[in-house]
Design a protein around this motif. Structure first.
Motif, PDB file in Angstrom:
ATOM      1  N   LEU A 101      42.900  47.979  39.955  1.00 37.90           N
ATOM      2  CA  LEU A 101      43.618  49.211  40.278  1.00 37.90           C
ATOM      3  C   LEU A 101      42.664  50.180  40.956  1.00 37.90           C
ATOM      4  CD1 LEU A 101      46.452  50.477  39.892  1.00 37.90           C
ATOM      5  CD2 LEU A 101      45.580  51.529  37.797  1.00 37.90           C
ATOM      6  N   ASN A 102      43.023  50.604  42.158  1.00 34.95           N
ATOM      7  CA  ASN A 102      42.246  51.581  42.912  1.00 34.95           C
ATOM      8  C   ASN A 102      43.182  52.701  43.361  1.00 34.95           C
ATOM      9  OD1 ASN A 102      39.899  49.878  42.820  1.00 34.95           O
ATOM     10  ND2 ASN A 102      40.831  48.646  44.450  1.00 34.95           N
ATOM     11  N   GLY A 103      42.591  53.811  43.806  1.00 38.20           N
ATOM     12  CA  GLY A 103      43.427  54.908  44.278  1.00 38.20           C
ATOM     13  C   GLY A 103      42.626  55.984  44.965  1.00 38.20           C
ATOM     14  N   ASN A 104      43.318  56.722  45.817  1.00 42.00           N
ATOM     15  CA  ASN A 104      42.749  57.894  46.454  1.00 42.00           C
ATOM     16  C   ASN A 104      43.856  58.915  46.623  1.00 42.00           C
ATOM     17  OD1 ASN A 104      44.258  56.998  48.653  1.00 42.00           O
ATOM     18  ND2 ASN A 104      42.513  56.062  49.681  1.00 42.00           N
ATOM     19  N   GLN A 105      43.646  59.890  47.494  1.00 48.99           N
ATOM     20  CA  GLN A 105      44.626  60.955  47.640  1.00 48.99           C
ATOM     21  C   GLN A 105      45.867  60.524  48.415  1.00 48.99           C
ATOM     22  OE1 GLN A 105      42.804  64.084  49.874  1.00 48.99           O
ATOM     23  NE2 GLN A 105      42.340  62.805  51.652  1.00 48.99           N
ATOM     24  N   ASN A 106      45.837  59.354  49.050  1.00 45.19           N
ATOM     25  CA  ASN A 106      46.964  58.906  49.868  1.00 45.19           C
ATOM     26  C   ASN A 106      47.793  57.804  49.217  1.00 45.19           C
ATOM     27  OD1 ASN A 106      46.311  60.633  52.056  1.00 45.19           O
ATOM     28  ND2 ASN A 106      44.762  59.175  52.754  1.00 45.19           N
ATOM     29  N   TRP A 107      47.220  56.980  48.352  1.00 45.07           N
ATOM     30  CA  TRP A 107      47.956  55.881  47.756  1.00 45.07           C
ATOM     31  C   TRP A 107      47.246  55.381  46.507  1.00 45.07           C
ATOM     32  CZ3 TRP A 107      44.015  52.554  48.113  1.00 45.07           C
ATOM     33  CH2 TRP A 107      43.224  52.546  49.252  1.00 45.07           C
ATOM     34  N   VAL A 108      48.009  54.608  45.709  1.00 47.89           N
ATOM     35  CA  VAL A 108      47.481  53.864  44.573  1.00 47.89           C
ATOM     36  C   VAL A 108      47.590  52.388  44.921  1.00 47.89           C
ATOM     37  CG1 VAL A 108      47.802  53.275  42.143  1.00 47.89           C
ATOM     38  CG2 VAL A 108      48.076  55.633  42.894  1.00 47.89           C
ATOM     39  N   GLU A 109      46.504  51.656  44.795  1.00 48.36           N
ATOM     40  CA  GLU A 109      46.437  50.268  45.231  1.00 48.36           C
ATOM     41  C   GLU A 109      46.340  49.337  44.025  1.00 48.36           C
ATOM     42  OE1 GLU A 109      44.017  48.536  48.824  1.00 48.36           O
ATOM     43  OE2 GLU A 109      42.750  48.450  47.018  1.00 48.36           O
ATOM     44  N   ILE A 110      47.233  48.351  43.984  1.00 48.01           N
ATOM     45  CA  ILE A 110      47.228  47.321  42.945  1.00 48.01           C
ATOM     46  C   ILE A 110      46.867  46.003  43.622  1.00 48.01           C
ATOM     47  CG2 ILE A 110      48.552  46.210  41.108  1.00 48.01           C
ATOM     48  CD1 ILE A 110      50.487  48.628  41.290  1.00 48.01           C
ATOM     49  N   VAL A 111      45.693  45.464  43.322  1.00 47.63           N
ATOM     50  CA  VAL A 111      45.223  44.215  43.916  1.00 47.63           C
ATOM     51  C   VAL A 111      45.477  43.091  42.920  1.00 47.63           C
ATOM     52  CG1 VAL A 111      43.271  43.006  44.938  1.00 47.63           C
ATOM     53  CG2 VAL A 111      43.466  45.489  45.188  1.00 47.63           C
ATOM     54  N   ILE A 112      46.331  42.144  43.313  1.00 49.00           N
ATOM     55  CA  ILE A 112      46.711  41.022  42.453  1.00 49.00           C
ATOM     56  C   ILE A 112      45.935  39.787  42.889  1.00 49.00           C
ATOM     57  CG2 ILE A 112      48.622  39.556  41.726  1.00 49.00           C
ATOM     58  CD1 ILE A 112      50.491  41.906  42.254  1.00 49.00           C
ATOM     59  N   ASP A 113      45.301  39.137  41.942  1.00 50.46           N
ATOM     60  CA  ASP A 113      44.537  37.919  42.224  1.00 50.46           C
ATOM     61  C   ASP A 113      45.512  36.774  42.466  1.00 50.46           C
ATOM     62  OD1 ASP A 113      42.692  35.947  42.495  1.00 50.46           O
ATOM     63  OD2 ASP A 113      42.016  35.960  40.401  1.00 50.46           O
ATOM     64  N   ALA A 114      45.554  36.270  43.694  1.00 50.48           N
ATOM     65  CA  ALA A 114      46.484  35.193  44.024  1.00 50.48           C
ATOM     66  C   ALA A 114      46.107  33.888  43.337  1.00 50.48           C
ATOM     67  CB  ALA A 114      46.533  34.993  45.542  1.00 50.48           C
ATOM     68  N   ASN A 115      44.854  33.706  42.957  1.00 52.41           N
ATOM     69  CA  ASN A 115      44.438  32.479  42.275  1.00 52.41           C
ATOM     70  C   ASN A 115      45.089  32.356  40.903  1.00 52.41           C
ATOM     71  OD1 ASN A 115      42.126  31.647  44.226  1.00 52.41           O
ATOM     72  ND2 ASN A 115      41.672  33.781  43.726  1.00 52.41           N
ATOM     73  N   SER A 116      45.365  33.478  40.266  1.00 47.46           N
ATOM     74  CA  SER A 116      45.955  33.459  38.927  1.00 47.46           C
ATOM     75  C   SER A 116      47.480  33.493  38.969  1.00 47.46           C
ATOM     76  CB  SER A 116      45.441  34.649  38.101  1.00 47.46           C
ATOM     77  OG  SER A 116      44.035  34.618  37.996  1.00 47.46           O
ATOM     78  N   PHE A 117      48.029  34.111  39.989  1.00 48.56           N
ATOM     79  CA  PHE A 117      49.471  34.335  40.017  1.00 48.56           C
ATOM     80  C   PHE A 117      50.218  33.371  40.920  1.00 48.56           C
ATOM     81  CE2 PHE A 117      49.010  39.092  38.806  1.00 48.56           C
ATOM     82  CZ  PHE A 117      48.647  38.696  37.533  1.00 48.56           C
ATOM     83  N   PHE A 118      49.542  32.610  41.769  1.00 51.41           N
ATOM     84  CA  PHE A 118      50.179  31.647  42.668  1.00 51.41           C
ATOM     85  C   PHE A 118      49.394  30.334  42.634  1.00 51.41           C
ATOM     86  CE2 PHE A 118      51.201  35.810  44.431  1.00 51.41           C
ATOM     87  CZ  PHE A 118      52.575  35.723  44.618  1.00 51.41           C
ATOM     88  N   SER A 119      50.105  29.234  42.805  1.00 47.25           N
ATOM     89  CA  SER A 119      49.448  27.936  42.936  1.00 47.25           C
ATOM     90  C   SER A 119      48.799  27.825  44.305  1.00 47.25           C
ATOM     91  CB  SER A 119      50.462  26.809  42.728  1.00 47.25           C
ATOM     92  OG  SER A 119      51.055  26.900  41.447  1.00 47.25           O
ATOM     93  N   SER A 120      47.832  26.942  44.420  1.00 45.00           N
ATOM     94  CA  SER A 120      47.102  26.798  45.678  1.00 45.00           C
ATOM     95  C   SER A 120      48.045  26.337  46.785  1.00 45.00           C
ATOM     96  CB  SER A 120      45.966  25.784  45.509  1.00 45.00           C
ATOM     97  OG  SER A 120      45.286  25.598  46.738  1.00 45.00           O
ATOM     98  N   GLY A 121      48.076  27.117  47.871  1.00 46.22           N
ATOM     99  CA  GLY A 121      48.908  26.773  49.011  1.00 46.22           C
ATOM    100  C   GLY A 121      50.386  26.989  48.786  1.00 46.22           C
ATOM    101  N   GLN A 122      50.782  27.698  47.747  1.00 43.96           N
ATOM    102  CA  GLN A 122      52.186  27.914  47.422  1.00 43.96           C
ATOM    103  C   GLN A 122      52.471  29.407  47.298  1.00 43.96           C
ATOM    104  OE1 GLN A 122      54.349  25.376  47.344  1.00 43.96           O
ATOM    105  NE2 GLN A 122      52.656  23.940  47.772  1.00 43.96           N
ATOM    106  N   ALA A 123      53.751  29.777  47.396  1.00 41.78           N
ATOM    107  CA  ALA A 123      54.181  31.172  47.266  1.00 41.78           C
ATOM    108  C   ALA A 123      55.074  31.381  46.062  1.00 41.78           C
ATOM    109  CB  ALA A 123      54.906  31.624  48.531  1.00 41.78           C
TER     110      ALA A 123
END
Length: 288
Positions: A101-123
């Protein structure tokens, strides 16, 4: 002859007292009026104020009751409020590093690790990804902040049955996240999805750790409301401006070229008594 004695007129040097008395009377009346205005009956004033307040508040309540939920405009939440709620809701995955979780005065950013949430080469998202995105949707759905989702991959080439390259894979993962948020209650009008492929890395793709960090899905919640332009077809004609077509239109006949009218010849009498027949009598008279 008896002369009449002139009547002596006495000069009154005190006439200024009349004007002075009028001025004093007007000044007194002015102060009396000002004093009477300044003495307000507090009881009557308080009664009037309460009556007007109750009338306006009751009308406002009736308006809110009659207004449908669709016409109620959502508020734009402060980014600090959203960030604090996300920290509490995602404390578990934040501790493991699966979500950043990151943020500044313009937005809040949520970075999701694709290795944990998606299979390799899949959506296709995992169950954990659905749980996390449902928590995110519960926090941001009541508000109207714009949401942008971007998919990223590493530079390892991909070519399977579903995706031909990293462009398609990153775009599909971003669209998957948007669909999950919309299904959880986030308004689709405020969201956007885009795939960046391997062209916006945050780490070196030469190492396994760098490639793992580049495989991610970034969800940004902006501080402003989503700008939704109204698109109108360029050739669309408003119904009110559409010209009416008669039931039985008359056929249009081409008149063709206009026929030339024959020139009129008029006689002109000359000085020598003769007659001159011409189509321009003025010119003939000038040349006589």
């Amino acid at each position: 002859m008896i002369r009449r004695q002139p009547i002596e007129t006495k000069i009154n040097h005190e006439r200024w007292l009349v004007s002075y008395a009028d001025f004093i009377t007007l000044l007194f009346a002015f102060f009396v009026v000002m004093y009477s205005v300044s003495q307000v009956n507090e009881t009557k004033y308080r009664t009037l104020s309460e009556t007007l307040g109750n009338a306006f508040s009751s009308s406002a309540k009736k308006t809110n009751k009659n207004r449908s939920p669709d016409t109620t405009e959502a508020e734009v939440a402060p980014l600090k409020q959203i960030e604090q709620q996300l920290e509490q809701a995602l404390s578990g995955v934040l501790a493991t590093g699966e979500v950043t979780l990151n943020g500044n005065q313009n937005w809040v950013e949520i970075v999701i690790d694709a290795n944990s949430f998606f299979s390799s080469g899949q959506a296709t998202p995992s169950d954990e990804a659905r749980t996390v995105l449902n928590k995110v949707a519960d926090i941001i759905s009541p508000f109207d902040n714009a949401v942008a989702v971007g998919g990223h991959t590493d530079d390892t080439p991909i070519n399977n049955a579903q995706f031909k390259n990293n462009w398609e894979l990153s775009s599909a993962r971003a669209v998957t996240v948007v669909n999950l948020l919309a299904f959880a209650g986030v308004s689709p009008e405020r969201m956007s999805a885009v795939g960046y492929g391997e062209y916006r890395p945050i780490a070196d793709n030469q190492t396994p750790e760098g490639r793992s960090a580049n495989r991610r899905v970034v969800l940004r919640v902006a501080r402003d409301r989503a700008d939704i332009p109204k698109v109108i077809a360029p050739n669309a004609i408003p119904q009110s401006e559409t010209p009416a077509t008669p039931a039985n239109p008359e056929p249009v006949v081409n008149p063709g070229p206009a026929e030339e009218q024959p020139e009129t010849v008029e006689p002109v009498r000359l000085k020598n008594g003769g007659l001159l027949f011409t189509s321009d009598p003025d010119r003939a008279r000038n040349n006589r």
